[in-house]
Design an enzyme around this catalytic site. Structure first.
Site, PDB file in Angstrom:
ATOM      1  N   ASP A   1      53.906  71.157  97.152  1.00 38.33           N
ATOM      2  CA  ASP A   1      53.844  72.282  96.223  1.00 38.33           C
ATOM      3  C   ASP A   1      54.968  72.907  96.516  1.00 38.33           C
ATOM      4  O   ASP A   1      55.972  73.398  96.196  1.00 38.33           O
ATOM      5  CB  ASP A   1      54.090  73.662  98.125  1.00 38.33           C
ATOM      6  CG  ASP A   1      52.487  73.714  98.737  1.00 38.33           C
ATOM      7  OD1 ASP A   1      51.396  73.087  97.718  1.00 38.33           O
ATOM      8  OD2 ASP A   1      52.795  74.435  99.316  1.00 38.33           O
TER       9      ASP A   1
ATOM     10  N   HIS B   1      52.703  85.279  97.154  1.00 38.93           N
ATOM     11  CA  HIS B   1      52.796  84.229  96.281  1.00 38.93           C
ATOM     12  C   HIS B   1      51.957  83.465  96.258  1.00 38.93           C
ATOM     13  O   HIS B   1      50.638  83.071  96.111  1.00 38.93           O
ATOM     14  CB  HIS B   1      54.107  83.342  97.924  1.00 38.93           C
ATOM     15  CG  HIS B   1      53.266  82.889  98.588  1.00 38.93           C
ATOM     16  ND1 HIS B   1      52.899  83.847 100.215  1.00 38.93           N
ATOM     17  CD2 HIS B   1      52.454  81.185  98.640  1.00 38.93           C
ATOM     18  CE1 HIS B   1      52.100  83.023 100.632  1.00 38.93           C
ATOM     19  NE2 HIS B   1      52.036  81.597  99.705  1.00 38.93           N
TER      20      HIS B   1
ATOM     21  N   ASP C   1      49.628  75.335  96.275  1.00 36.36           N
ATOM     22  CA  ASP C   1      49.441  76.758  97.142  1.00 36.36           C
ATOM     23  C   ASP C   1      48.944  77.818  95.681  1.00 36.36           C
ATOM     24  O   ASP C   1      49.268  77.311  95.067  1.00 36.36           O
ATOM     25  CB  ASP C   1      50.858  77.005  97.886  1.00 36.36           C
ATOM     26  CG  ASP C   1      50.107  78.194  98.684  1.00 36.36           C
ATOM     27  OD1 ASP C   1      49.462  77.699  99.204  1.00 36.36           O
ATOM     28  OD2 ASP C   1      50.750  79.245  99.462  1.00 36.36           O
TER      29      ASP C   1
ATOM     30  N   CYS D   1      53.685  73.381 105.140  1.00 43.01           N
ATOM     31  CA  CYS D   1      52.997  72.678 104.446  1.00 43.01           C
ATOM     32  C   CYS D   1      53.229  71.225 104.140  1.00 43.01           C
ATOM     33  O   CYS D   1      52.422  70.527 104.746  1.00 43.01           O
ATOM     34  CB  CYS D   1      52.943  73.332 102.900  1.00 43.01           C
ATOM     35  SG  CYS D   1      52.120  75.214 103.219  1.00 43.01           S
TER      36      CYS D   1
ATOM     37  N   LYS E   1      45.093  73.914  97.326  1.00 39.07           N
ATOM     38  CA  LYS E   1      44.660  74.451  98.239  1.00 39.07           C
ATOM     39  C   LYS E   1      44.840  76.152  98.414  1.00 39.07           C
ATOM     40  O   LYS E   1      45.411  76.659  97.670  1.00 39.07           O
ATOM     41  CB  LYS E   1      45.559  73.991  98.940  1.00 39.07           C
ATOM     42  CG  LYS E   1      46.932  74.031  99.782  1.00 39.07           C
ATOM     43  CD  LYS E   1      47.531  73.366 100.221  1.00 39.07           C
ATOM     44  CE  LYS E   1      49.288  73.698  99.891  1.00 39.07           C
ATOM     45  NZ  LYS E   1      48.860  74.588 100.312  1.00 39.07           N
TER      46      LYS E   1
ATOM     47  N   HIS F   1      46.492  80.554  96.024  1.00 39.69           N
ATOM     48  CA  HIS F   1      45.869  82.113  95.941  1.00 39.69           C
ATOM     49  C   HIS F   1      45.725  82.827  95.213  1.00 39.69           C
ATOM     50  O   HIS F   1      46.238  82.561  94.428  1.00 39.69           O
ATOM     51  CB  HIS F   1      47.371  82.361  97.206  1.00 39.69           C
ATOM     52  CG  HIS F   1      47.663  81.640  98.390  1.00 39.69           C
ATOM     53  ND1 HIS F   1      47.108  80.683  98.804  1.00 39.69           N
ATOM     54  CD2 HIS F   1      48.880  81.911  98.233  1.00 39.69           C
ATOM     55  CE1 HIS F   1      47.356  80.153  99.944  1.00 39.69           C
ATOM     56  NE2 HIS F   1      49.210  80.914  99.969  1.00 39.69           N
TER      57      HIS F   1
HETATM   58  C1  VGL Z   1      53.871  77.362 102.659  1.00 43.56           C
HETATM   59  C2  VGL Z   1      54.069  79.415 103.582  1.00 43.56           C
HETATM   60  C3  VGL Z   1      53.219  80.199 102.340  1.00 43.56           C
HETATM   61  C4  VGL Z   1      54.186  76.156 102.369  1.00 43.56           C
HETATM   62  C5  VGL Z   1      52.635  77.908 101.457  1.00 43.56           C
HETATM   63  O1  VGL Z   1      54.104  75.647 101.032  1.00 43.56           O
HETATM   64  O2  VGL Z   1      54.967  76.036 102.724  1.00 43.56           O
HETATM   65  N1  VGL Z   1      53.959  78.293 103.237  1.00 43.56           N
HETATM   66  N2  VGL Z   1      52.545  78.970 102.003  1.00 43.56           N
HETATM   67 ZN    ZN Z   2      50.871  80.278 100.456  1.00 43.17          ZN
END
Ligand code: VGL
Ligand code: ZN
Length: 208
Positions: free
Chosen positions: A8, A83, A48, A153, A108, A50
Site C-alpha cells: 500500500d 480513502h 488498497d 496492512c 484488495k 475501495h
Molecule cells: C490501511 C487502514 C485502512 C493500510 C488500509 O494500508 O495499512 N490502513 N486501510
Molecule cells: Zn483501506
C-alpha cells in the site's frame, strides 16, 4: 526464489492523502533502493482499492467519527476516513515509486461488506486474494515485506504470509515501513517477532 512485497505505498497513505501515515512518503526512496538492488526475483505491490461507500469508511455509518471503533458485519471495525477509492489519485501508487519494476499489483478491499488489511485475504479470513497461491506457484521461498501502514496492512500481510505459505521465510523491513501510531508500530513489531518474522533493516536486505 526471493520476493519483495510492497504494501500500500499509495498517495492516500502519504502526506497530502486521505489517510496519511506520518512520514509515509519516506518509504519510497528506501523501497526504490530495494527494487533496484537486483536482490529480488519477484516484486509484488498491494493496492488498497475501495469502492465508494466502503463499509470501513466512517462516512458509510451515520453518526460515526473517523478513528473511532465501530462495527462492520457484526465485528469491531476501525472507522476510517474515506480513502483509496478506486480510480482516484488517492488510490494510485506513489508517483515516485519505481512501479515499472513491479511484476504484479494485488488489489484488495474491494468488497464493501468487509475490510482487507492483508494483501492475502479479507479480515474475516474467508475470501483470499490469490496472492499466496501466486507466490507459491512462482516457487517463492523468501518474502520480504514493507510499506504502509506497519500497524495495519503490513503487519497483517506479514502474518498471513507466514500462515498461508508454510515454509516461506518472512522478514519485515523496518526502515522501509511507517505506521499510523508509535504504540501501534511497537505492538505490531512485537507481534511479528513473536510469530517468527525477522525484523531487519533495508541495509540487511541489500546485503543478503
Ligand atoms: C490501511 C487502514 C485502512 C493500510 C488500509 O494500508 O495499512 N490502513 N486501510
Ligand atoms: Zn483501506
Amino acid at each position: 526464489m526471493k520476493a519483495l512485497l510492497l504494501v500500500d505505498i499509495q498517495n492516500g497513505f502519504c502526506p497530502g492523502g486521505n489517510l496519511p501515515v506520518p512520514d509515509g512518503d519516506k518509504v519510497v526512496p528506501v523501497a526504490n533502493r530495494l527494487i533496484d538492488s537486483g536482490r529480488y526475483d519477484l516484486i509484488v505491490a498491494s493496492q488498497d482499492w475501495h469502492p465508494p461507500g466502503h463499509g470501513s469508511f466512517a462516512s458509510a455509518h451515520p453518526g460515526a467519527t473517523p478513528f473511532e471503533m465501530g462495527e462492520l458485519a457484526g465485528k469491531p471495525q476501525m472507522m476510517w476516513p474515506d480513502h483509496c477509492i478506486q480510480g482516484t489519485p488517492d488510490a494510485e501508487l506513489h508517483p515516485e515509486l519505481k512501479s515499472e519494476e513491479i511484476d504484479l499489483i494485488q488489489q484488495k478491499g474491494e468488497d464493501p461488506r468487509i475490510d482487507s488489511y492483508s494483501a492475502f485475504r479479507d479480515n474475516d479470513r474467508d475470501a483470499s486474494t490469490g496472492l499466496s497461491n501466486f507466490l507459491q506457484e512462482q516457487g517463492v521461498t523468501d518474502l520480504d515485506v514493507c510499506g504502509l501502514a506497519t500497524d495495519y496492512c503490513v503487519k497483517f500481510s506479514a502474518l498471513d504470509a507466514l500462515e498461508m505459505m508454510p515454509g516461506v521465510r518472512v522478514r519485515f523491513i523496518e526502515d522501509a515501513s511507517r505506521g499510523i501510531t508509535p504504540e501501534g508500530v511497537a505492538a505490531a513489531i512485537d507481534e511479528m517477532r513473536a510469530h517468527g518474522i525477522a525484523v531487519i533493516k533495508s541495509a540487511d536486505a541489500l546485503r543478503q
